[in-house]
Scaffold this motif. Structure first.
Motif, PDB file in Angstrom:
ATOM      1  N   HIS A  53       5.087   1.491  -1.617  1.00  0.00           N
ATOM      2  CA  HIS A  53       5.022   3.239  -1.375  1.00  0.00           C
ATOM      3  C   HIS A  53       5.469   2.497  -0.001  1.00  0.00           C
ATOM      4  O   HIS A  53       6.237   3.540   0.627  1.00  0.00           O
ATOM      5  CB  HIS A  53       4.026   3.631  -1.992  1.00  0.00           C
ATOM      6  N   ILE A  84       2.340   9.876   5.699  1.00  0.00           N
ATOM      7  CA  ILE A  84       2.024  11.022   4.761  1.00  0.00           C
ATOM      8  C   ILE A  84       1.141   9.997   3.169  1.00  0.00           C
ATOM      9  O   ILE A  84       0.393  10.221   2.446  1.00  0.00           O
ATOM     10  CB  ILE A  84       2.663  12.317   4.069  1.00  0.00           C
ATOM     11  N   VAL A  85       2.216   9.700   2.776  1.00  0.00           N
ATOM     12  CA  VAL A  85       2.512   8.020   1.630  1.00  0.00           C
ATOM     13  C   VAL A  85       1.727   7.035   1.609  1.00  0.00           C
ATOM     14  O   VAL A  85       1.122   6.937   0.692  1.00  0.00           O
ATOM     15  CB  VAL A  85       3.751   8.025   1.522  1.00  0.00           C
ATOM     16  N   TYR A  87      -1.228   6.932   3.737  1.00  0.00           N
ATOM     17  CA  TYR A  87      -2.526   7.836   3.916  1.00  0.00           C
ATOM     18  C   TYR A  87      -3.137   7.999   2.347  1.00  0.00           C
ATOM     19  O   TYR A  87      -3.761   7.580   1.990  1.00  0.00           O
ATOM     20  CB  TYR A  87      -2.598   8.609   4.621  1.00  0.00           C
ATOM     21  N   ASP A  88      -1.711   8.516   1.535  1.00  0.00           N
ATOM     22  CA  ASP A  88      -2.495   8.753  -0.209  1.00  0.00           C
ATOM     23  C   ASP A  88      -3.065   7.730  -0.271  1.00  0.00           C
ATOM     24  O   ASP A  88      -3.983   7.327  -0.925  1.00  0.00           O
ATOM     25  CB  ASP A  88      -0.877   9.561  -0.575  1.00  0.00           C
ATOM     26  N   VAL A  92      -6.657   8.513  -0.787  1.00  0.00           N
ATOM     27  CA  VAL A  92      -6.304   8.745  -1.739  1.00  0.00           C
ATOM     28  C   VAL A  92      -6.318   8.659  -2.914  1.00  0.00           C
ATOM     29  O   VAL A  92      -7.719   8.705  -3.698  1.00  0.00           O
ATOM     30  CB  VAL A  92      -6.140  10.324  -1.962  1.00  0.00           C
ATOM     31  N   ARG A  93      -5.489   8.168  -2.753  1.00  0.00           N
ATOM     32  CA  ARG A  93      -5.371   7.131  -4.764  1.00  0.00           C
ATOM     33  C   ARG A  93      -6.831   6.042  -4.778  1.00  0.00           C
ATOM     34  O   ARG A  93      -6.527   5.462  -5.868  1.00  0.00           O
ATOM     35  CB  ARG A  93      -4.291   6.858  -4.777  1.00  0.00           C
ATOM     36  N   GLY A 127      -4.789   2.801  -6.293  1.00  0.00           N
ATOM     37  CA  GLY A 127      -3.551   3.226  -5.015  1.00  0.00           C
ATOM     38  C   GLY A 127      -4.082   1.386  -4.081  1.00  0.00           C
ATOM     39  O   GLY A 127      -4.380   0.454  -4.792  1.00  0.00           O
TER      40      GLY A 127
END
Length: 161
Positions: A53, A84-85, A87-88, A92-93, A127
């Motif tokens: 990613h 954003i990608v 960080y996610d 988050v993931r 993640g």
């Protein structure tokens, strides 16, 4: 309307795809070195070293910067998208993966003696660690630097800078 085949001539898009593929392919030898066994699933799975990613979005942002200028709106949009990608992927993931691991452990312990619960286990590797994201980012920028619109390899092959 432009010919759909011309999409293959979009160097920024092709380098971003190539960065994704290279990152996924690198996971195989890295997994082998780490665990001393070949695991083909890493080629299509999420998580792992390096982050594909991160590689794809940083290659995209760097390619946009090379093409449209580092001070343009297009580069700003691509860069914010990349942030954003990434960080996610790392935040988050990664947290969702930790939660899945704990839930799987709870289910294993609760239904150890009486396996009434027959749902599939939750996927735990969702993640990336910050190191995996950084490695993917470095790979993406390197791919754009080497093969992007003003990349070194393009210049070496006689392309226009």
């Amino acid at each position: 309307m432009q010919d759909f085949g011309s999409i293959l001539h979009n160097n920024v898009l092709m380098v971003a795809f190539a960065a994704t593929i290279v990152a996924q392919l690198l996971k195989l030898p890295i997994e082998y070195i780490k665990n001393r066994k070949i695991n083909i699933r890493v080629l299509v799975g999420t998580g792992g070293m390096p982050s594909s990613h991160s590689a794809s979005v940083t290659a995209l942002a760097a390619g946009v910067g090379q093409t449209k200028g580092w001070d343009g709106v297009e580069f700003a949009i691509a860069t914010m998208f990349a942030i954003i990608v990434m960080y996610d992927a790392a935040g988050v993931r990664q947290a969702a993966g930790k939660q899945a691991r704990i839930l799987n452990q709870i289910i294993d312990e609760l239904f150890q003696e009486n396996p009434v619960f027959n749902e599939k286990r939750l996927k735990e590797l969702l993640g990336h660690t910050p190191l995996q994201v950084i490695a993917g980012s470095i790979l993406g920028v390197a791919m754009a630097w080497m093969f992007g619109p003003s990349g070194l390899m393009l210049q070496a092959w006689g392309g226009s800078p």
